[in-house]
Design a protein around this motif. Sequence first.
Motif, PDB file in Angstrom:
ATOM      1  N   PRO A 130       0.821  -1.217   0.000  1.00  8.05           N
ATOM      2  CA  PRO A 130       0.000   0.000   0.000  1.00  8.05           C
ATOM      3  C   PRO A 130       0.860   1.273   0.000  1.00  8.05           C
ATOM      4  O   PRO A 130       0.558   2.217  -0.740  1.00  8.05           O
ATOM      5  N   GLN A 131       1.914   1.293   0.776  1.00  6.56           N
ATOM      6  CA  GLN A 131       2.811   2.456   0.798  1.00  6.56           C
ATOM      7  C   GLN A 131       3.525   2.610  -0.541  1.00  6.56           C
ATOM      8  O   GLN A 131       3.632   3.717  -1.078  1.00  6.56           O
ATOM      9  N   ILE A 132       3.994   1.514  -1.111  1.00  9.81           N
ATOM     10  CA  ILE A 132       4.693   1.552  -2.402  1.00  9.81           C
ATOM     11  C   ILE A 132       3.724   1.998  -3.498  1.00  9.81           C
ATOM     12  O   ILE A 132       4.090   2.795  -4.369  1.00  9.81           O
ATOM     13  N   ARG A 133       2.486   1.518  -3.469  1.00 12.68           N
ATOM     14  CA  ARG A 133       1.487   1.950  -4.452  1.00 12.68           C
ATOM     15  C   ARG A 133       1.293   3.461  -4.398  1.00 12.68           C
ATOM     16  O   ARG A 133       1.220   4.127  -5.419  1.00 12.68           O
ATOM     17  N   GLN A 134       1.209   4.002  -3.176  1.00 10.86           N
ATOM     18  CA  GLN A 134       1.048   5.442  -3.003  1.00 10.86           C
ATOM     19  C   GLN A 134       2.253   6.186  -3.585  1.00 10.86           C
ATOM     20  O   GLN A 134       2.091   7.119  -4.377  1.00 10.86           O
ATOM     21  N   GLN A 135       3.457   5.757  -3.205  1.00  9.38           N
ATOM     22  CA  GLN A 135       4.677   6.407  -3.698  1.00  9.38           C
ATOM     23  C   GLN A 135       4.762   6.310  -5.217  1.00  9.38           C
ATOM     24  O   GLN A 135       5.054   7.291  -5.890  1.00  9.38           O
ATOM     25  N   PHE A 136       4.528   5.116  -5.725  1.00  8.50           N
ATOM     26  CA  PHE A 136       4.651   4.873  -7.158  1.00  8.50           C
ATOM     27  C   PHE A 136       3.628   5.692  -7.940  1.00  8.50           C
ATOM     28  O   PHE A 136       3.956   6.286  -8.975  1.00  8.50           O
ATOM     29  N   GLU A 184       3.779   0.407 -26.486  1.00  9.65           N
ATOM     30  CA  GLU A 184       2.623   0.614 -25.632  1.00  9.65           C
ATOM     31  C   GLU A 184       2.989   1.763 -24.709  1.00  9.65           C
ATOM     32  O   GLU A 184       4.058   1.747 -24.099  1.00  9.65           O
ATOM     33  N   ILE A 185       2.120   2.745 -24.618  1.00  7.56           N
ATOM     34  CA  ILE A 185       2.416   3.939 -23.825  1.00  7.56           C
ATOM     35  C   ILE A 185       1.305   4.152 -22.812  1.00  7.56           C
ATOM     36  O   ILE A 185       0.129   4.262 -23.185  1.00  7.56           O
ATOM     37  N   MET A 186       1.692   4.191 -21.551  1.00  7.70           N
ATOM     38  CA  MET A 186       0.760   4.512 -20.477  1.00  7.70           C
ATOM     39  C   MET A 186       1.252   5.791 -19.807  1.00  7.70           C
ATOM     40  O   MET A 186       2.342   5.834 -19.271  1.00  7.70           O
ATOM     41  N   ILE A 187       0.449   6.844 -19.885  1.00  6.20           N
ATOM     42  CA  ILE A 187       0.761   8.136 -19.278  1.00  6.20           C
ATOM     43  C   ILE A 187       0.083   8.181 -17.906  1.00  6.20           C
ATOM     44  O   ILE A 187      -1.056   7.752 -17.751  1.00  6.20           O
ATOM     45  N   ALA A 188       0.770   8.733 -16.942  1.00  3.64           N
ATOM     46  CA  ALA A 188       0.238   8.807 -15.576  1.00  3.64           C
ATOM     47  C   ALA A 188      -0.780   9.940 -15.445  1.00  3.64           C
ATOM     48  O   ALA A 188      -0.510  10.982 -14.856  1.00  3.64           O
ATOM     49  N   THR A 189      -1.957   9.722 -16.012  1.00  2.00           N
ATOM     50  CA  THR A 189      -3.060  10.663 -15.840  1.00  2.00           C
ATOM     51  C   THR A 189      -3.609  10.493 -14.425  1.00  2.00           C
ATOM     52  O   THR A 189      -3.250   9.551 -13.714  1.00  2.00           O
ATOM     53  N   ASP A 190      -4.504  11.373 -14.037  1.00  7.48           N
ATOM     54  CA  ASP A 190      -5.131  11.244 -12.718  1.00  7.48           C
ATOM     55  C   ASP A 190      -5.834   9.895 -12.570  1.00  7.48           C
ATOM     56  O   ASP A 190      -5.774   9.268 -11.513  1.00  7.48           O
ATOM     57  N   ALA A 191      -6.500   9.456 -13.631  1.00  9.06           N
ATOM     58  CA  ALA A 191      -7.202   8.168 -13.586  1.00  9.06           C
ATOM     59  C   ALA A 191      -6.235   7.006 -13.420  1.00  9.06           C
ATOM     60  O   ALA A 191      -6.478   6.088 -12.626  1.00  9.06           O
ATOM     61  N   VAL A 192      -5.119   7.021 -14.143  1.00  5.38           N
ATOM     62  CA  VAL A 192      -4.120   5.965 -14.031  1.00  5.38           C
ATOM     63  C   VAL A 192      -3.518   5.967 -12.630  1.00  5.38           C
ATOM     64  O   VAL A 192      -3.386   4.913 -11.992  1.00  5.38           O
ATOM     65  N   ARG A 223      -2.928   3.476  -7.280  1.00 11.45           N
ATOM     66  CA  ARG A 223      -3.010   3.697  -5.829  1.00 11.45           C
ATOM     67  C   ARG A 223      -4.007   2.734  -5.174  1.00 11.45           C
ATOM     68  O   ARG A 223      -3.766   2.186  -4.124  1.00 11.45           O
ATOM     69  N   LYS A 224      -5.172   2.537  -5.839  1.00 10.84           N
ATOM     70  CA  LYS A 224      -6.222   1.675  -5.285  1.00 10.84           C
ATOM     71  C   LYS A 224      -5.949   0.182  -5.480  1.00 10.84           C
ATOM     72  O   LYS A 224      -6.631  -0.646  -4.895  1.00 10.84           O
ATOM     73  N   GLY A 225      -5.010  -0.151  -6.355  1.00 11.85           N
ATOM     74  CA  GLY A 225      -4.748  -1.556  -6.644  1.00 11.85           C
ATOM     75  C   GLY A 225      -5.650  -2.131  -7.714  1.00 11.85           C
ATOM     76  O   GLY A 225      -5.778  -3.343  -7.838  1.00 11.85           O
ATOM     77  N   ASP A 226      -6.277  -1.272  -8.498  1.00 14.55           N
ATOM     78  CA  ASP A 226      -7.156  -1.721  -9.578  1.00 14.55           C
ATOM     79  C   ASP A 226      -6.377  -1.844 -10.888  1.00 14.55           C
ATOM     80  O   ASP A 226      -6.793  -1.312 -11.936  1.00 14.55           O
TER      81      ASP A 226
END
Length: 149
Positions: free
Chosen positions: A48-54, A80-88, A93-96
């Motif tokens: 959970p902490q790593i998810r938050q940091q990441f 394949e490109i994944m941009i860190a949008t708010d949704a991503v 963070r939620k683990g989804d």
Amino acid sequence: GEMRDSETIATALTAAETGHLVLSTLHTNDAIQAVSRILDSFPTANQPQIRQQFSLALAAIIAQQLVPGVDGQSRWPATEIMIATDAVRSLVRKGDDHQLRSQISVGRNDGMMTMEQSLADLVRSGRITRDTALAHGFRTDDLQRYLGA
């Protein structure tokens, strides 16, 4: 360099949190596998902490493979490109993580694309053959849909 262990990944996260641009490599087939590999390198209790940091440190993940061109000599990058949008960031963070693929596939306006969308673009531009795309894609149904088959 390559992130191979949790110590290296933790160091990269710390550097990113302090404002440094961190570019690194990781051997995975796609962006979602990269997220999983990074998180799975830490004990479950720390995730959970790593998810938050990441989620806060992430800017983008780019997965790539070089595929042979129609002439048999050239190679073209399929990405394949994944941009860190708010949704991503929220999904990470939620683990989804299972919902990241759909975010990537609908995020073209944000600069995102799936590997299958990239391969289809290369076929449509005449750079690679349909058979080459099918041999290098991971989700055949998606690729065929993008190719209009």
